[in-house]
Design a protein around this motif. Structure first.
Motif, PDB file in Angstrom:
ATOM      1  N   LEU A 197       0.857  -1.187   0.000  1.00 45.79           N
ATOM      2  CA  LEU A 197       0.000   0.000   0.000  1.00 45.79           C
ATOM      3  C   LEU A 197       0.887   1.228   0.000  1.00 45.79           C
ATOM      4  N   VAL A 198       0.620   2.122  -0.943  1.00 35.01           N
ATOM      5  CA  VAL A 198       1.420   3.343  -1.066  1.00 35.01           C
ATOM      6  C   VAL A 198       0.507   4.519  -0.775  1.00 35.01           C
ATOM      7  N   LEU A 199       0.839   5.289   0.253  1.00 32.79           N
ATOM      8  CA  LEU A 199       0.021   6.442   0.620  1.00 32.79           C
ATOM      9  C   LEU A 199       0.655   7.718   0.111  1.00 32.79           C
ATOM     10  N   GLU A 200      -0.192   8.709  -0.128  1.00 29.98           N
ATOM     11  CA  GLU A 200       0.334   9.931  -0.734  1.00 29.98           C
ATOM     12  C   GLU A 200       1.228  10.692   0.255  1.00 29.98           C
ATOM     13  N   ASN A 201       0.781  10.757   1.513  1.00 31.58           N
ATOM     14  CA  ASN A 201       1.518  11.590   2.464  1.00 31.58           C
ATOM     15  C   ASN A 201       2.348  10.761   3.412  1.00 31.58           C
ATOM     16  N   GLY A 202       3.009   9.767   2.883  1.00 31.21           N
ATOM     17  CA  GLY A 202       3.876   9.005   3.771  1.00 31.21           C
ATOM     18  C   GLY A 202       3.108   7.975   4.565  1.00 31.21           C
ATOM     19  N   ASN A 203       3.827   7.221   5.343  1.00 29.72           N
ATOM     20  CA  ASN A 203       3.230   6.092   6.053  1.00 29.72           C
ATOM     21  C   ASN A 203       2.415   6.525   7.239  1.00 29.72           C
ATOM     22  N   LYS A 204       1.291   5.831   7.401  1.00 30.83           N
ATOM     23  CA  LYS A 204       0.467   6.057   8.592  1.00 30.83           C
ATOM     24  C   LYS A 204       0.493   4.782   9.408  1.00 30.83           C
ATOM     25  N   TYR A 205      -0.063   4.891  10.592  1.00 38.07           N
ATOM     26  CA  TYR A 205      -0.142   3.711  11.451  1.00 38.07           C
ATOM     27  C   TYR A 205      -1.389   2.921  11.073  1.00 38.07           C
ATOM     28  N   ILE A 206      -1.194   1.788  10.433  1.00 42.95           N
ATOM     29  CA  ILE A 206      -2.329   0.959  10.007  1.00 42.95           C
ATOM     30  C   ILE A 206      -2.127  -0.435  10.575  1.00 42.95           C
ATOM     31  N   THR A 207      -3.108  -0.940  11.293  1.00 41.06           N
ATOM     32  CA  THR A 207      -3.006  -2.315  11.797  1.00 41.06           C
ATOM     33  C   THR A 207      -3.445  -3.276  10.702  1.00 41.06           C
ATOM     34  N   ASP A 208      -3.200  -4.564  10.951  1.00 39.49           N
ATOM     35  CA  ASP A 208      -3.554  -5.554   9.931  1.00 39.49           C
ATOM     36  C   ASP A 208      -5.070  -5.645   9.763  1.00 39.49           C
ATOM     37  N   ALA A 209      -5.815  -5.431  10.861  1.00 35.14           N
ATOM     38  CA  ALA A 209      -7.274  -5.469  10.733  1.00 35.14           C
ATOM     39  C   ALA A 209      -7.777  -4.324   9.865  1.00 35.14           C
ATOM     40  N   GLN A 210      -7.162  -3.143  10.041  1.00 41.14           N
ATOM     41  CA  GLN A 210      -7.581  -2.002   9.223  1.00 41.14           C
ATOM     42  C   GLN A 210      -7.214  -2.212   7.762  1.00 41.14           C
ATOM     43  N   PHE A 211      -6.102  -2.878   7.532  1.00 42.42           N
ATOM     44  CA  PHE A 211      -5.671  -3.158   6.166  1.00 42.42           C
ATOM     45  C   PHE A 211      -6.696  -4.040   5.469  1.00 42.42           C
ATOM     46  N   LYS A 212      -7.100  -5.112   6.200  1.00 42.64           N
ATOM     47  CA  LYS A 212      -8.079  -6.035   5.597  1.00 42.64           C
ATOM     48  C   LYS A 212      -9.423  -5.340   5.417  1.00 42.64           C
ATOM     49  N   GLN A 213      -9.760  -4.457   6.362  1.00 43.06           N
ATOM     50  CA  GLN A 213     -11.017  -3.727   6.263  1.00 43.06           C
ATOM     51  C   GLN A 213     -11.019  -2.822   5.030  1.00 43.06           C
ATOM     52  N   LEU A 214      -9.843  -2.242   4.742  1.00 44.13           N
ATOM     53  CA  LEU A 214      -9.747  -1.358   3.587  1.00 44.13           C
ATOM     54  C   LEU A 214      -9.989  -2.128   2.298  1.00 44.13           C
TER      55      LEU A 214
ATOM     56  N   LEU B 177      -2.223 -13.178   4.977  1.00 44.70           N
ATOM     57  CA  LEU B 177      -1.370 -14.160   5.634  1.00 44.70           C
ATOM     58  C   LEU B 177      -0.240 -13.502   6.399  1.00 44.70           C
ATOM     59  N   LYS B 178       0.370 -12.489   5.787  1.00 50.91           N
ATOM     60  CA  LYS B 178       1.486 -11.819   6.438  1.00 50.91           C
ATOM     61  C   LYS B 178       1.319 -10.325   6.241  1.00 50.91           C
ATOM     62  N   PHE B 179       1.706  -9.568   7.237  1.00 45.27           N
ATOM     63  CA  PHE B 179       1.569  -8.114   7.109  1.00 45.27           C
ATOM     64  C   PHE B 179       2.766  -7.468   7.765  1.00 45.27           C
ATOM     65  N   ASP B 180       3.386  -6.571   7.038  1.00 42.75           N
ATOM     66  CA  ASP B 180       4.542  -5.852   7.571  1.00 42.75           C
ATOM     67  C   ASP B 180       4.098  -4.412   7.819  1.00 42.75           C
ATOM     68  N   GLN B 181       4.083  -4.013   9.087  1.00 40.77           N
ATOM     69  CA  GLN B 181       3.493  -2.712   9.409  1.00 40.77           C
ATOM     70  C   GLN B 181       4.376  -1.553   8.977  1.00 40.77           C
ATOM     71  N   ASN B 182       5.706  -1.757   8.962  1.00 41.77           N
ATOM     72  CA  ASN B 182       6.603  -0.651   8.602  1.00 41.77           C
ATOM     73  C   ASN B 182       6.559  -0.376   7.114  1.00 41.77           C
ATOM     74  N   GLU B 183       6.574  -1.462   6.334  1.00 43.35           N
ATOM     75  CA  GLU B 183       6.605  -1.290   4.896  1.00 43.35           C
ATOM     76  C   GLU B 183       5.201  -1.224   4.298  1.00 43.35           C
ATOM     77  N   LEU B 184       4.167  -1.616   5.079  1.00 40.57           N
ATOM     78  CA  LEU B 184       2.785  -1.722   4.594  1.00 40.57           C
ATOM     79  C   LEU B 184       2.691  -2.669   3.407  1.00 40.57           C
TER      80      LEU B 184
END
Lengths: 128, 170
Positions: free
Chosen positions: A25-42, A63-70
């Motif tokens: 996931l690439v965000l426009e304004n840099g990385n935000k704090y996203i948990t794996d549940a929020q990622f799946k919800q998105l 299956l796998k989620f890397d929070q730093n790299e998203l």
């Protein structure tokens, strides 16, 4: 005298029931704090916009989620691959912020996602 | 031959009281169905609906609706029919559900089925009749409904019709 070993060859025509996708996931304004549940919800929201309630109820797993790299690895049934991929492509915003999903690898076998020649980095040892 | 093949969904609107049926219009059904397809199948469903779906016939007295859709996507539209709970007509909400009776490839096959179905319904009504006069009415109605109009059309076009009569039973 030992017998010569028989030569056997197995050919699978897409034996796998699942497809695995490595996405980021690439965000426009840099990385935000996203948990794996929020990622799946998105991703589920994206599926719901494009394919409705029926599409959003299609089962897929993170299956796998890397929070730093998203980045993450998704698993989906073969029949849902096209729907999931198209929903990821058309997903445009997360909490009113522009974002984009990059699909890096897709494979029916999980082992194939472990090595990627695009991201291979040669270490210093090779420059001899 | 290259032509657009379509499927006609013959449906019945079931309401608790029959008087509210009189106010139905085909635009009401169309808008309700479009909202249901949008909710169930999202943007993809809405796009398919816009292209091929139209309400061809509506009988306000008996509640029979004929919906036409493309052959490739009729199952999608069919699945969204189950999600309709109420029809809204000029601010009045009518609780109902849509029951699909028959899927046909042409309007003529749907018409033939409808005649057979109505005759079966009349047969079912006969034991429920209270008075003799009602029984006479029902018997006369059963005898009068016939396929003769439909048979005349068939005789005219014998042999030159290669319609894709996809008769599927629900």
């Amino acid at each position: 005298m030992e017998e010569p070993s028989k030569f056997e060859r197995y050919v699978y025509k897409n034996d796998s029931v699942y497809h695995y996708m490595k996405i980021s996931l690439v965000l426009e304004n840099g990385n935000k704090y996203i948990t794996d549940a929020q990622f799946k919800q998105l991703i589920t929201c994206g599926l719901k916009d494009l394919y409705g309630e029926v599409g959003a109820s299609f089962p897929f797993d993170l299956l796998k989620f890397d929070q730093n790299e998203l980045t993450g690895i998704l698993r989906v049934y073969n029949s849902g691959l096209v729907k999931l991929w198209s929903a990821l492509t058309l997903l445009g915003s997360y909490q009113n912020e522009a974002c984009a999903f990059r699909v890096m690898q897709v494979s029916p076998f999980l082992l194939a996602l472990s090595g990627n020649s695009r991201e291979l980095q040669f270490g210093d040892q090779l420059t001899l | 031959m290259v032509r657009f093949k379509s499927r006609y969904l013959l449906c019945e609107v079931c309401v608790p009281d029959r008087s509210s049926l009189q106010l139905l219009e085909d635009r009401t059904i169309y808008n309700t169905l479009r909202a249901a397809v949008n909710r169930a199948h999202g943007d993809y469903g809405s796009a398919l609906f816009n292209i091929g779906v139209i309400v061809k016939y509506l009988n306000a007295h008996t509640g029979v609706v004929l919906i036409r859709s493309r052959k490739k996507h009729y199952r999608l539209i069919w699945s969204a029919l189950s999600f309709i709970t109420c029809l809204e007509n000029r601010g009045q909400k009518v609780q109902c559900f849509l029951n699909c009776l028959h899927v046909g490839g042409t309007i003529r096959t749907c018409q033939k089925f409808l005649v057979k179905y109505n005759r079966q319904q009349l047969h079912r009504m006969l034991p429920d009749c209270k008075t003799d006069a009602e029984k006479q009415e029902v018997r006369r109605a059963i005898l009068s409904c016939s396929l003769s109009n439909v048979r005349e059309e068939e005789a005219d076009e014998d042999g030159s019709d290669d319609d894709d009569d996809g008769d599927e039973e629900t």
